[in-house]
Design a protein around this motif. Structure first.
Motif, short mmCIF file in Angstrom:
data_model
loop_
_atom_site.label_atom_id
_atom_site.label_comp_id
_atom_site.label_asym_id
_atom_site.label_seq_id
_atom_site.Cartn_x
_atom_site.Cartn_y
_atom_site.Cartn_z
N LEU A 89 5.31 -1.51 1.59
CA LEU A 89 4.90 -2.65 0.79
C LEU A 89 5.75 -3.86 1.12
CD1 LEU A 89 3.41 -4.01 -1.61
CD2 LEU A 89 5.15 -3.00 -3.11
N ALA A 90 7.06 -3.66 1.30
CA ALA A 90 7.95 -4.79 1.60
C ALA A 90 7.56 -5.45 2.92
CB ALA A 90 9.40 -4.31 1.66
N GLU A 91 7.25 -4.66 3.94
CA GLU A 91 6.85 -5.22 5.23
C GLU A 91 5.52 -5.97 5.11
OE1 GLU A 91 6.16 -3.82 9.89
OE2 GLU A 91 6.71 -2.35 8.35
N THR A 151 5.90 -10.03 -7.47
CA THR A 151 5.41 -8.65 -7.57
C THR A 151 4.05 -8.56 -8.25
OG1 THR A 151 6.57 -8.34 -9.68
CG2 THR A 151 7.77 -7.77 -7.66
N THR A 152 3.45 -9.69 -8.58
CA THR A 152 2.23 -9.66 -9.39
C THR A 152 1.05 -9.03 -8.67
OG1 THR A 152 1.68 -11.91 -8.66
CG2 THR A 152 2.91 -11.69 -10.72
N VAL A 205 -1.87 -5.32 -2.81
CA VAL A 205 -1.38 -5.29 -1.43
C VAL A 205 -1.29 -3.85 -0.93
CG1 VAL A 205 0.59 -5.78 0.07
CG2 VAL A 205 -0.13 -7.46 -1.64
N ARG A 206 -0.79 -2.94 -1.75
CA ARG A 206 -0.69 -1.54 -1.35
C ARG A 206 -2.06 -0.97 -1.02
NH1 ARG A 206 2.27 1.65 -5.90
NH2 ARG A 206 2.09 3.34 -4.39
N ALA A 207 -3.08 -1.33 -1.80
CA ALA A 207 -4.43 -0.84 -1.52
C ALA A 207 -4.93 -1.35 -0.17
CB ALA A 207 -5.38 -1.25 -2.64
N TRP A 208 -4.64 -2.62 0.15
CA TRP A 208 -5.08 -3.19 1.42
C TRP A 208 -4.29 -2.62 2.60
CZ3 TRP A 208 -9.62 -4.81 1.83
CH2 TRP A 208 -10.25 -5.55 0.84
#
Length: 270
Positions: A94-96, A106-107, A112-115
């Motif tokens: 996630l950070a990358e 972080t909203t 983002v994780r899903a993508w």
């Protein structure tokens, strides 16, 4: 977004009378059907007039069915939620991903994780498994000189067991190391007797930079399609995809496909 395995799923529901007014029921039961068919009934808390909450610590990955049933007044509500596998599916963290998308808060982390997972699936459509995973598959043949494993590249074969009682099993040490094509044969050159169930690890221990870069390009492209203005903007990559890619439509920019092309599976290899 899916819950992480082991996280607590907070479930909410409302009870309304036949006229549509929020009403606290005489009884309220929340039943969760797990992916394996078993069920759980977490404690229900009243949080307001006709409003309810149930907290459920997840124990299985997969789709969960949620069924709320109220009496006095009679009312019901059905919903679902998903729980992700414990092993991450994404090619990068996630950070990358956030660094690549220039996100600092972080909203939007869950989105983002899903993508990231979606971009990884798109890459693997081209090049086969990248993130190592355990695969179990059946090969229903009687006699053959080789087995062609379906998920490539193959890192190692764990077990080769008979599907039918009384059949022949084979030790990985007696087999040739699987080639890039996933072909497995006996070192002795003999015949394999089936049908057989093969468990093996597919994926890559070291991911080539071009595959990682392609995945980040796909991530950025998919993220932009969700955030883009009403009209495409020249110079932003909105016009990167000029024709559909078979099997993926307009989801993949051409420069990502070009980076993946040296690693693309040959026809017929899945």
């Amino acid at each position: 977004m899916p819950f992480d395995l082991g996280a607590t799923a907070r479930l909410t529901a409302e009870c309304r009378d036949p006229g549509g007014t929020l009403t606290t029921a005489s009884t309220a039961v929340c039943t969760i059907t797990l992916p394996d068919g078993t069920s759980a009934t977490p404690a229900v808390t009243v949080t307001g007039e006709g409003q309810y909450r149930a907290d459920y610590p997840t124990v299985q990955a997969g789709r969960h069915l949620v069924r709320w049933v109220f009496t006095g007044p009679a009312h019901a509500y059905t919903d679902t939620f998903d729980v992700a596998e414990a092993a991450p599916l994404g090619l990068f963290s996630l950070a990358e991903a956030k660094r690549h998308l220039n996100l600092t808060d972080t909203t939007q982390d869950d989105e983002v994780r899903a993508w990231v997972d979606t971009a990884t699936e798109a890459v693997e459509w081209f090049v086969g498994p990248v993130v190592p995973r355990t695969v179990t598959e059946d090969h229903r043949f009687a006699h053959a000189s080789s087995i062609v494993l379906r998920q490539t590249p193959v890192l190692e074969v764990a077990t080769v067991e008979p599907i039918l009682t009384g059949g022949t099993s084979y030790l990985p040490a007696d087999l040739t190391p699987p080639a890039a094509s996933g072909v497995v044969q006996l070192l002795s050159g003999g015949i394999l007797t089936g049908p057989l169930r093969v468990t093996y690890t597919a994926g890559r221990r070291v991911v080539p930079p071009s595959i990682r870069s392609a995945a980040l390009i796909i991530l950025q492209h998919l993220w932009r399609t969700q955030q883009r203005p009403s009209r495409p903007q020249y110079g932003t990559g909105d016009f990167d995809v000029t024709e559909p890619i078979p099997g993926l439509g307009y989801a993949i920019p051409h420069r990502a496909a070009q980076l993946l092309s040296p690693h693309q599976l040959p026809p017929g290899v899945a």
